[in-house]
Design a protein around this motif. Structure first.
Motif, short mmCIF file in Angstrom:
data_model
loop_
_atom_site.label_atom_id
_atom_site.label_comp_id
_atom_site.label_asym_id
_atom_site.label_seq_id
_atom_site.Cartn_x
_atom_site.Cartn_y
_atom_site.Cartn_z
N PRO A 109 13.20 2.46 -3.49
CA PRO A 109 13.41 2.44 -2.05
C PRO A 109 14.23 1.24 -1.63
N GLN A 110 14.85 1.36 -0.48
CA GLN A 110 15.66 0.25 0.02
C GLN A 110 14.79 -0.91 0.44
N HIS A 111 13.59 -0.65 0.89
CA HIS A 111 12.70 -1.71 1.37
C HIS A 111 11.35 -1.59 0.69
N LEU A 112 10.80 -2.72 0.28
CA LEU A 112 9.47 -2.76 -0.30
C LEU A 112 8.55 -3.55 0.62
N LEU A 113 7.28 -3.16 0.63
CA LEU A 113 6.30 -3.96 1.36
C LEU A 113 6.16 -5.33 0.70
N GLY A 114 6.05 -6.35 1.50
CA GLY A 114 5.75 -7.66 0.95
C GLY A 114 4.31 -7.70 0.45
N ASP A 115 4.04 -8.63 -0.47
CA ASP A 115 2.69 -8.72 -1.03
C ASP A 115 1.63 -8.92 0.05
N ASP A 116 1.92 -9.79 1.02
CA ASP A 116 0.94 -10.06 2.07
C ASP A 116 0.63 -8.80 2.87
N GLN A 117 1.69 -8.05 3.22
CA GLN A 117 1.49 -6.83 4.00
C GLN A 117 0.76 -5.77 3.18
N ARG A 118 1.12 -5.66 1.91
CA ARG A 118 0.45 -4.67 1.05
C ARG A 118 -1.04 -4.97 0.93
N TRP A 119 -1.41 -6.23 0.70
CA TRP A 119 -2.81 -6.57 0.55
C TRP A 119 -3.57 -6.46 1.88
N ALA A 120 -2.87 -6.72 2.98
CA ALA A 120 -3.52 -6.56 4.29
C ALA A 120 -3.86 -5.10 4.54
N LEU A 121 -2.92 -4.20 4.21
CA LEU A 121 -3.18 -2.77 4.37
C LEU A 121 -4.27 -2.31 3.41
N LEU A 122 -4.26 -2.85 2.20
CA LEU A 122 -5.28 -2.48 1.23
C LEU A 122 -6.67 -2.91 1.69
N ARG A 123 -6.77 -4.13 2.24
CA ARG A 123 -8.07 -4.59 2.77
C ARG A 123 -8.55 -3.68 3.89
N ARG A 124 -7.63 -3.24 4.74
CA ARG A 124 -8.03 -2.36 5.83
C ARG A 124 -8.56 -1.03 5.29
N CYS A 125 -7.88 -0.49 4.29
CA CYS A 125 -8.33 0.78 3.70
C CYS A 125 -9.73 0.64 3.09
N LEU A 126 -10.00 -0.46 2.47
CA LEU A 126 -11.27 -0.64 1.77
C LEU A 126 -12.41 -1.07 2.68
N ARG A 127 -12.07 -1.71 3.81
CA ARG A 127 -13.13 -2.34 4.61
C ARG A 127 -13.28 -1.81 6.03
N ASP A 128 -12.28 -1.11 6.56
CA ASP A 128 -12.32 -0.71 7.97
C ASP A 128 -13.06 0.62 8.15
N PRO A 129 -14.30 0.61 8.64
CA PRO A 129 -15.05 1.85 8.81
C PRO A 129 -14.52 2.73 9.94
N GLU A 130 -13.69 2.16 10.81
CA GLU A 130 -13.14 2.94 11.92
C GLU A 130 -12.00 3.85 11.46
N LEU A 131 -11.41 3.56 10.31
CA LEU A 131 -10.32 4.37 9.79
C LEU A 131 -10.90 5.60 9.10
N ASP A 132 -10.26 6.74 9.32
CA ASP A 132 -10.72 8.00 8.73
C ASP A 132 -10.88 7.85 7.22
N LEU A 133 -11.99 8.37 6.68
CA LEU A 133 -12.32 8.18 5.28
C LEU A 133 -11.23 8.73 4.37
#
Length: 469
Positions: free
Chosen positions: A292-316
């Motif tokens: 891809p022309q653009h890659l997620l930065g490490d900080d952004q990738r890990w922030a999204l990953l933490r949200r997926c693993l920890r945010d109960p408000e996000l659809d399972l």
């Protein structure tokens, strides 16, 4: 005397009705397990008869105390009666080949869902019309109807219940869909699009279906390319442009104004150029494994990953799918095809088979995966146990819809997120291992390794010295 808190069934919203029926408990008045709709003087919950409500609470058919529909039948008996009426033909009998539909409506789905379908689902109305006609229900009879989501759902139900045999592909339906599409387009556009759709796209789709069964995706393959061509030709017409006069700037402008699905125009432009209908116009390739022309930065990738693993408000579903994209570089069309057979559990924990090698799943993702399977446990029998079941019986969720939901709801754009995950994995794994692990080609894995800046000459030397047995 109890304090009356009950309402006529017509005044109870669907959500409250379902909640009352799903949570029958011990009545403080009579000691029976019943839906509790009243409160006594001590604040304890009680059933309808004990609340002092003088209305009838006994179903006229089974005599069970329950919330009644039209003050006559309980939900279960009412649905059974309406399903029988739905499936009864002009001769006053239910044809034996419709028995599977009865099982689907009464046994494989909650009565609340079946009631909702009976009240408002268009596919149920279509089924009733077909039964009333007295003619055999066939794929051909469905092909004569407008090919919308309601007809597609009905077809899926009829195949699932054994009324119809499954098709390896539904390209006959695509032909009818093409006719409907062209009817709504200007004559000059339809005249140009017809040979491309029928002689190029459908011809290749049929050949693809014949050589790569099962080919459930061939209709989507065909529709996507024909739709992109129709949209581009319509856009040219709205801007007073002809295909023969279109230039690269026009193509780039159209692509920039839409989503990546517009890149499927590439197929039409190649065809148009080969038939001397357009200049040599270019569209970037869609390849799954391209960088891809653009890659997620490490900080952004890990922030999204933490949200997926920890945010109960996000659809399972989005939590699990997002984690699979961000950790294992999986694409949505593969994620939705995961079943219980892809999950391996042993003494070392849970593993996920993405290609040929099981991948260890970290405990937080394992917990979410188990929750998702439990949430989806009510699936039709004799079908794959999908991790992401679809709305139609026996099918998995749509990959394109999952991608859209990840983008809009979770803020995860698949290509840059997957690219960042591939780059991270390629930094730690040799290209051949990465290819076996994720199912990408060795060439693509090598490209990602080069992008990650990792030299694996030591790995190759080790393999030469210690070849696999």
């Amino acid at each position: 005397m109890g304090i009356q808190t009950t309402l006529p069934i017509g005044a109870v919203c669907g959500s409250c009705y379902r909640q009352l029926r799903r949570t029958p408990s011990l009545c403080a008045g009579c000691g029976q397990i019943r839906p509790l709709v009243g409160i006594d003087a001590h604040g304890d919950r009680i059933c309808g008869p004990c609340s002092g409500d003088g209305r009838n609470w006994h179903c006229h058919h089974c005599w069970k105390v329950d919330l009644l529909i039209d003050n006559i039948l309980c939900l279960s008996c009412s649905v059974e009666s309406r399903v029988q009426d739905l499936l009864t033909g002009p001769d006053g009998h239910i044809h034996p080949h419709l028995a599977g539909v009865s099982v689907f409506l009464l046994d494989e789905n909650p009565r609340e869902r079946t009631l909702m379908w009976l009240n408002s689902a268009r596919w149920v109305s279509l089924l009733r019309s077909l039964i009333e006609s007295g003619d055999p229900i066939t794929h051909n009879s469905l092909d004569q109807l407008k090919q919308d989501t309601h007809v597609r759902y009905l077809r899926t139900v009829l195949v699932h219940t054994g009324v119809l045999n499954g098709r390896d592909h539904d390209l006959d339906v695509v032909e009818a869909w093409i006719d409907e599409l062209l009817e709504d387009l200007p004559h000059e556009i339809a005249l140009l699009l017809r040979p491309y759709a029928s002689w190029s796209v459908l011809h290749r789709a049929r050949r693809r279906a014949a050589h790569r069964p099962p080919a459930g995706s061939v209709s989507r393959y065909a529709r996507a390319r024909i739709t992109a061509a129709a949209q581009f030709l319509t856009w040219l017409n709205e801007h007073d442009l002809d295909l023969a006069d279109a230039c690269q700037a026009d193509v780039d402008r159209w692509l920039d104004d839409g989503t990546t699905t517009r890149q499927r125009l590439r197929d039409f432009l190649l065809w148009a150029n080969s038939h001397h209908l357009a200049a040599d116009l270019r569209v970037p390739g869609l390849g799954r494994e391209g960088l891809p022309q653009h890659l997620l930065g490490d900080d952004q990738r890990w922030a999204l990953l933490r949200r997926c693993l920890r945010d109960p408000e996000l659809d399972l579903r989005l939590r699990v799918a997002g984690t699979l994209v961000l950790l294992y570089a999986q694409i949505p069309t593969r994620i939705v095809e995961l079943t219980a057979d892809n999950i391996v559990t042993d003494d070392t924990g849970m593993h996920l088979r993405l290609h040929t090698m099981p991948v260890p799943i970290p405990p937080p993702l394992a917990t979410l995966t188990i929750e998702l399977f439990e949430e989806n446990e009510q699936q039709p029998p004799d079908t794959p146990v999908w991790l992401f079941p679809g709305y139609r019986p026996g099918t998995h969720f749509s990959g394109s819809r999952l991608s859209t939901n990840l983008n809009k709801t979770a803020g995860i754009f698949t290509r840059p997120a997957r690219g960042a995950a591939l780059c991270a994995l390629a930094a730690d794994l040799p290209a051949p291992v990465l290819a076996d692990l994720l199912g990408v080609s060795v060439a693509a894995a090598t490209s990602w390794s080069a992008l990650a800046g990792r030299d694996h000459l030591d790995y190759l030397a080790a393999r030469i010295d210690n070849p696999p047995e």
